[in-house]
Design an enzyme around this catalytic site. Structure first.
Site, PDB file in Angstrom:
ATOM      1  N   GLU A  32       0.876  -1.160   0.000  1.00 22.37           N
ATOM      2  CA  GLU A  32       0.000   0.000   0.000  1.00 22.37           C
ATOM      3  C   GLU A  32       0.922   1.221   0.000  1.00 22.37           C
ATOM      4  O   GLU A  32       1.830   1.310   0.821  1.00 22.37           O
ATOM      5  CB  GLU A  32      -0.883   0.015   1.262  1.00 22.37           C
ATOM      6  CG  GLU A  32      -1.866   1.166   1.215  1.00 22.37           C
ATOM      7  CD  GLU A  32      -2.761   1.278   2.438  1.00 22.37           C
ATOM      8  OE1 GLU A  32      -2.705   0.411   3.332  1.00 22.37           O
ATOM      9  OE2 GLU A  32      -3.503   2.264   2.491  1.00 22.37           O
ATOM     10  N   ARG A 257       5.770 -13.024   9.576  1.00 21.09           N
ATOM     11  CA  ARG A 257       6.416 -11.728   9.372  1.00 21.09           C
ATOM     12  C   ARG A 257       7.840 -11.740   9.880  1.00 21.09           C
ATOM     13  O   ARG A 257       8.158 -12.456  10.827  1.00 21.09           O
ATOM     14  CB  ARG A 257       5.699 -10.648  10.184  1.00 21.09           C
ATOM     15  CG  ARG A 257       4.361 -10.242   9.703  1.00 21.09           C
ATOM     16  CD  ARG A 257       3.765  -9.240  10.672  1.00 21.09           C
ATOM     17  NE  ARG A 257       4.057  -7.875  10.277  1.00 21.09           N
ATOM     18  CZ  ARG A 257       3.341  -7.202   9.380  1.00 21.09           C
ATOM     19  NH1 ARG A 257       2.330  -7.768   8.789  1.00 21.09           N
ATOM     20  NH2 ARG A 257       3.635  -5.957   9.079  1.00 21.09           N
ATOM     21  N   LYS A 267       4.496   0.751   9.322  1.00 23.24           N
ATOM     22  CA  LYS A 267       4.597   2.028   8.620  1.00 23.24           C
ATOM     23  C   LYS A 267       3.988   3.152   9.435  1.00 23.24           C
ATOM     24  O   LYS A 267       4.469   4.278   9.400  1.00 23.24           O
ATOM     25  CB  LYS A 267       3.928   1.920   7.250  1.00 23.24           C
ATOM     26  CG  LYS A 267       4.801   1.221   6.232  1.00 23.24           C
ATOM     27  CD  LYS A 267       4.139   1.172   4.876  1.00 23.24           C
ATOM     28  CE  LYS A 267       3.129   0.073   4.805  1.00 23.24           C
ATOM     29  NZ  LYS A 267       2.596  -0.148   3.451  1.00 23.24           N
TER      30      LYS A 267
HETATM   31  P1  ATP Z   1       3.063  -2.548   8.074  1.00 21.00           P
HETATM   32  O1  ATP Z   1       2.120  -3.335   8.937  1.00 21.00           O
HETATM   33  O2  ATP Z   1       4.484  -2.658   8.454  1.00 21.00           O
HETATM   34  O3  ATP Z   1       2.646  -1.158   7.884  1.00 21.00           O
HETATM   35  P2  ATP Z   1       1.747  -3.660   5.855  1.00 21.00           P
HETATM   36  O4  ATP Z   1       1.596  -5.142   5.914  1.00 21.00           O
HETATM   37  O5  ATP Z   1       0.582  -2.825   6.185  1.00 21.00           O
HETATM   38  O6  ATP Z   1       3.018  -3.260   6.676  1.00 21.00           O
HETATM   39  P3  ATP Z   1       1.705  -3.514   3.026  1.00 21.00           P
HETATM   40  O7  ATP Z   1       2.113  -2.397   2.172  1.00 21.00           O
HETATM   41  O8  ATP Z   1       0.277  -3.853   3.122  1.00 21.00           O
HETATM   42  O9  ATP Z   1       2.274  -3.205   4.464  1.00 21.00           O
HETATM   43  O10 ATP Z   1       2.566  -4.808   2.730  1.00 21.00           O
HETATM   44  C1  ATP Z   1       2.930  -5.279   1.457  1.00 21.00           C
HETATM   45  C2  ATP Z   1       3.330  -6.727   1.604  1.00 21.00           C
HETATM   46  O11 ATP Z   1       4.452  -6.834   2.478  1.00 21.00           O
HETATM   47  C3  ATP Z   1       2.223  -7.549   2.226  1.00 21.00           C
HETATM   48  O12 ATP Z   1       2.079  -8.740   1.487  1.00 21.00           O
HETATM   49  C4  ATP Z   1       2.690  -7.816   3.622  1.00 21.00           C
HETATM   50  O13 ATP Z   1       2.193  -9.018   4.113  1.00 21.00           O
HETATM   51  C5  ATP Z   1       4.200  -7.827   3.450  1.00 21.00           C
HETATM   52  N1  ATP Z   1       4.867  -7.477   4.714  1.00 21.00           N
HETATM   53  C6  ATP Z   1       4.661  -6.375   5.462  1.00 21.00           C
HETATM   54  N2  ATP Z   1       5.398  -6.400   6.587  1.00 21.00           N
HETATM   55  C7  ATP Z   1       6.111  -7.559   6.554  1.00 21.00           C
HETATM   56  C8  ATP Z   1       7.049  -8.170   7.435  1.00 21.00           C
HETATM   57  N3  ATP Z   1       7.427  -7.588   8.576  1.00 21.00           N
HETATM   58  N4  ATP Z   1       7.577  -9.367   7.082  1.00 21.00           N
HETATM   59  C9  ATP Z   1       7.223  -9.952   5.926  1.00 21.00           C
HETATM   60  N5  ATP Z   1       6.344  -9.429   5.050  1.00 21.00           N
HETATM   61  C10 ATP Z   1       5.777  -8.249   5.348  1.00 21.00           C
HETATM   62 MG    MG Z   2      -1.262  -2.694   5.352  1.00 22.88          MG
END
Ligand code: ATP
Ligand code: MG
Length: 552
Positions: A32, A257, A267
């Protein structure tokens, strides 16, 4: 990912190909655009692109831009740059917003099948009606609206007749399902917001849980990889694919994760650190962002090796940052030139060295990689050494410079401390030494031994440089689990996470470029900072010190 390192996702893909369930592999990385990528995202990128690569498949970069209030073009650009820097090429660049029209059509289809309805309950009421893990939910009084009424209201939602929050579209699934995600989830909301891609075309936006499976299906994604917090959403993911009659049927698979100790990795929190100026931007070298790691001096190779070593599993323990540092040392060991830099200078005058004379000494660039050749460094009557390398009144086992003691100057001569010069406050300002011309490095002198070797830089030609030394930004190993006693992660910010010192480097380094990397004798690996380095001002970020107790 290397072919030989197996993991459960690779096993599933292999079986799907062998059984004929699939005849190709398509993955996607779906960020995102509401912040910069962090090292956790790097893991997702490496898994998605790596697996597709192993099976001659393809990977799209797709922005999940369904929430215009939080998203921005700046983030889109930064994410593209980071993915490329990590060494990956996407097959196609897509945006969830490319599919808004199709998503709308699929929602209309759901309404026609009586599988979706417009609800007038507000957000609080919807939450109340949803029930809990132990209690079933309650049906909304608007749940029984006719198909015609729903079609009309949904059309008017799109046309902008309603205010934010006034109406939502919900999937009609099961208010008493043990899985709360299936209790008539909201799939469209009204939001009069400007979108970075679609401008003001839309005032209703699809919810992630509805949009994501449709995006995957439209792109022909075969294996939709995400993190384990989406496990409970998988039944809804599959429901959307079936109910919306998507031709292509992607399979969602979850993995654990990546978390790092002493690091926040969401984020939202990283944005708070930026907005409230705890750091100087998303790319601050203390941030766990890909751009921060790049600016600090980490390499794509080190990040890939690190992620590979953490493996792919359902679990998600926090990994020690020392492991990441191990891989950057390994990566830089052979490739980075060795050099000498003085971080906290102390002047040394070599009283028996002829005044006005300078000689050039030869020094190898990297003893572990002789092909890198050698460099010339000047030596004369005045040099700088490290303040820490002198003690007037040393403890036992201190082998560096102190009154009466002799040490080796790396690549040069033995010097002996003869006199200490102080200012009116009693601070040491200068050391007077004598040198022994017989002891020149490289001449095979064996007359006597000294226990300490210290580094130095010739004073008249030394180039000033700023060094930035880092400690963890957050000090609390438990942060990722719970925020206790009303404290937030901001209460754990380390006030000493950045130390700036001004010293000197060898004159042969005056033309270094941003992102050049060096190993400074005894101080560790450093990167030329791309943000603060200017024509007449060189700034180094310490990537990592030389030693660690970490064992792989
Ligand atoms: P955050 O919770 O850190 O803000 P998010 O999951 O909301 O991250 P997205 O932009 O939705 O961020 O994530 C893009 C992809 O990266 C998704 O498939 C998510 O599952 C993966 N991802 C995010 N954080 C991690 C992590 N710590 N380890 C592995 N994969 C991750
Ligand atoms: Mg997200």
């Amino acid at each position: 990912m290397e072919q030989n390192s197996s993991n459960f996702i690779r096993t599933i893909i292999k079986e799907d190909l062998e059984s004929g369930k699939r005849n190709e592999v398509v993955t996607r990385f779906p960020p995102e655009p509401n912040g910069y990528l962090h090292i956790g995202h790097a893991k997702s990128i490496i898994i998605n692109f790596g697996l597709a690569d192993d099976f001659n498949g393809k990977t799209n970069l797709r922005f999940d831009d369904t929430n215009p209030l939080k998203e921005d073009q700046e983030y889109v650009d930064a994410i593209k740059e980071d993915v490329k820097w990590l060494g990956f090429e996407w097959e196609e660049l897509r945006f969830a917003s490319d599919y808004f029209e199709e998503m709308y059509e699929r929602a209309v289809l759901l309404i026609k099948k009586d599988l979706a309805y417009v609800d007038d309950l507000n957000a609080d009421e919807i939450r109340e009606y949803r029930g809990t893990l132990t209690e079933p939910g309650k049906e909304s009084p608007y749940r029984s609206r006719s198909v015609e009424e729903n079609l009309d209201l949904f059309k008017r939602m799109r046309a902008g007749e309603f205010q934010n929050g006034e109406k939502v579209l919900r999937a009609k699934i099961d208010m008493s399902s043990p899985n709360i995600n299936l209790r008539d989830p909201v799939i469209y909301r009204v939001s009069h917001a400007h979108h970075h891609n679609t401008g003001d075309k839309w005032c209703i936006y699809p919810m992630y849980a509805f949009a994501h499976p449709i995006e995957d299906a439209i792109e022909g994604v075969t294996h939709s990889l995400c993190t384990t917090e989406f496990e409970d959403q998988r039944p809804l993911y599959n429901w959307v694919i079936e109910a919306c009659e998507m031709e292509s049927k992607p399979q969602q698979i979850e993995f654990g994760r990546l978390n790092l100790i002493n690091t926040v990795m969401s984020k939202r929190k990283l944005k708070q650190l930026v907005d409230e100026k705890y750091v100087d931007g998303w790319d601050d070298p203390r941030m766990p962002t890909v751009s921060g790691l790049r600016r600090k001096g980490f390499t794509p190779g080190a990040i890939r090796e690190f992620v590979e070593a953490t493996g792919v599993s359902k679990g998600s323990g926090a990994v020690d940052t020392a492991m990441l540092e191990h891989f950057v040392r390994e990566d830089l060991k052979l490739s980075s030139p060795r050099t000498m830099g003085i971080l906290k200078p102390l002047k040394v005058v070599i009283t028996n060295y002829p005044e006005g004379q300078t000689e050039m000494l030869e020094a190898e660039i990297n003893p572990e990689n002789p092909e890198m050749g050698s460099r010339q460094i000047p030596f004369s009557r005045e040099i700088y050494i490290e303040q820490d390398d002198f003690m007037e009144d040393p403890p036992k086992k201190y082998f560096r410079l102190f009154p009466g003691n002799e040490v080796r100057l790396k690549h040069a001569y033995f010097i002996k401390c003869e006199d200490v010069i102080k200012d009116e406050n009693g601070e040491v300002v200068e050391i007077h030494c004598t040198y022994d011309p017989e002891t020149k490095s490289g001449t095979g002198f064996t007359g006597r031994k000294v226990k300490g070797t210290i580094h130095w830089v010739e004073a008249s030609q030394a180039v000033p440089a700023e060094f930035r030394l880092y400690e963890p930004l957050i000090l609390d190993e438990e942060l990722n689990s719970e925020e206790n006693e009303g404290k937030t992660f901001l209460d754990h910010v380390n006030e000493n996470s950045l130390e700036i010192v001004n010293g000197f480097i060898e004159p042969n380094m005056k033309d270094v470029k941003p992102q050049d990397k060096f190993q400074f004798f005894r101080h560790g690996y450093f990167n030329v900072d791309p943000k603060h380095t200017a024509e007449d001002h060189i700034v180094f970020n310490r990537i990592v010190s030389l030693k660690s107790s970490f064992k792989l």
